[in-house]
Design a protein around this motif. Structure first.
Motif, PDB file in Angstrom:
ATOM      1  N   THR A   1      -4.922  -1.099   5.627  1.00  0.00           N
ATOM      2  CA  THR A   1      -5.636  -1.815   4.573  1.00  0.00           C
ATOM      3  C   THR A   1      -5.433  -1.174   3.206  1.00  0.00           C
ATOM      4  O   THR A   1      -5.130  -1.857   2.220  1.00  0.00           O
ATOM      5  N   TYR A   2      -5.599   0.130   3.122  1.00  0.00           N
ATOM      6  CA  TYR A   2      -5.480   0.833   1.844  1.00  0.00           C
ATOM      7  C   TYR A   2      -4.294   1.795   1.802  1.00  0.00           C
ATOM      8  O   TYR A   2      -3.962   2.329   0.743  1.00  0.00           O
TER       9      TYR A   2
ATOM     10  N   VAL B   1       0.838  -1.195   0.000  1.00  0.00           N
ATOM     11  CA  VAL B   1       0.000   0.000   0.000  1.00  0.00           C
ATOM     12  C   VAL B   1       0.870   1.241   0.000  1.00  0.00           C
ATOM     13  O   VAL B   1       2.047   1.204   0.328  1.00  0.00           O
TER      14      VAL B   1
ATOM     15  N   LYS C   1      -9.652   6.728   0.129  1.00  0.00           N
ATOM     16  CA  LYS C   1      -9.348   5.516   0.886  1.00  0.00           C
ATOM     17  C   LYS C   1      -7.965   5.578   1.520  1.00  0.00           C
ATOM     18  O   LYS C   1      -7.584   4.679   2.274  1.00  0.00           O
ATOM     19  N   LYS C   2      -7.197   6.636   1.218  1.00  0.00           N
ATOM     20  CA  LYS C   2      -5.836   6.783   1.740  1.00  0.00           C
ATOM     21  C   LYS C   2      -5.787   7.557   3.054  1.00  0.00           C
ATOM     22  O   LYS C   2      -4.712   7.821   3.585  1.00  0.00           O
TER      23      LYS C   2
END
Length: 326
Positions: free
Chosen positions: A110-111, A28, A88-89
């Motif tokens: 996760t992201y 990520v 999503k960051k």
């Protein structure tokens, strides 16, 4: 089509419900966001209901120890349908929706990294509120711990030499850019970072364990110590002025740990006796049993007519890096 899109999103963010998971950071990119910001993805209808009220009550609660009310976190609300791409960051994300089950998931990185992602689902509005309120303390603790680490990471890019602290107190501490030694004595150090209209300060001194714990009056003993130190060392430009604890704002006392050592944390308000200056302080009394002492590290802020939460948070991030090495 809209239902299919939302189903895909739900599948992505709910894949680890009721578990705390972590992904490999190498997969990520970097997270983004200002310190103490939280992104809440929840549809407008739910946000403008008692669900939103519950979220705001917890996440935007007033910070302890400040003269004026400031929220624990800045909350940015977005509808769930835009949960894609750069949004999503974010470093701190809470995703809330109605679903077929009452579930909670806490995920790491996760992201993006570092990242806290919390996913809440409930069969009804009441269920969502119940799940959220049952997990609110956990969410807040995780976000605060993550923000301290992020603040430390940013400051670690340019640190001030702490050799004098090691020599005088056997103490290592990551002191962020801009702090300068304002006063150095054999038993007292004052570091200060100047701003356009104020400053942040860090004080370091010690006290025998018996003095802090005398008669079990921890709060009062800490106040007495800091008032003595203030009268001896922290003076205004006007004669006969010195720093004291403002009794109009009774300090909050908490128990915590710094580098695995038991610590008393007190938060309150200081003022300059016989003058007009005032501001918040955080006082960490770290128990050093080996040397029969408490190492006391205090941060205080003077920024008249400006928000102080993030400046106090910077002080807490610095103090939380402390390590007693002797």
């Amino acid at each position: 089509m809209k239902k299919i899109f939302l189903l895909i999103i739900a599948t992505l963010v709910l894949y680890s419900c009721n578990e705390t998971t972590s992904t490999n950071k190498s997969n990520v990119g970097d997270s983004s966001g200002n310190i103490n910001n939280v992104s809440v993805f929840i549809d407008d209808q739910l946000w403008n209901s008692e669900i939103g009220d519950s979220i705001r009550k917890k996440l935007a609660a007033p910070v302890d120890g400040l003269q004026n009310e400031e929220p624990l976190f800045n909350i940015n609300q977005y509808p769930t349908k835009i949960f894609d791409g750069f949004v999503k960051k974010g470093r701190n994300i809470i995703f809330i929706q109605k679903g077929e089950q009452n579930t909670f998931s806490a995920q790491k990185d996760t992201y993006a990294a570092p990242q806290n992602l919390f996913v809440i689902s409930g069969k009804s509005a009441a269920d969502i509120i119940t799940v959220f309120e049952n997990k609110a303390d956990e969410i807040i603790t995780s976000i605060k711990q993550g923000e301290i680490k992020e603040n430390q990471r940013r400051m670690n890019k340019s640190l001030v030499d702490d050799a004098q602290l090691e020599k005088l107190f056997g103490l290592k501490m990551n002191i962020g850019y801009g702090y300068k030694y304002d006063m150095v004595k054999k038993d007292f150090v004052w570091l200060r970072k100047e701003f356009t209209s104020g400053y942040n300060s860090i004080l370091i001194y010690t006290a025998p364990i018996a003095e802090v714990e005398k008669d079990g009056e921890i709060t009062q003993n800490i106040i007495n110590l800091r008032d003595t130190i203030g009268k001896q060392n922290i003076h205004g430009v006007i004669d006969n002025t010195w720093m004291e604890t403002d009794k109009a704002y009774p300090p909050y006392l908490f128990e915590t740990k710094i580098n695995n050592k038991f610590t008393y944390l007190s938060k309150g308000v200081w003022y300059l006796k016989n003058d007009f200056m005032a501001g918040p302080f955080v006082n960490y009394a770290i128990k050093d049993t080996k040397n029969n002492r408490y190492v006391i590290i205090e941060g205080f802020t003077y920024l008249p007519a400006k928000a102080k939460r993030d400046h106090v948070f910077e002080l807490e991030a610095i103090i939380n890096s402390a390590k007693i090495i002797k």
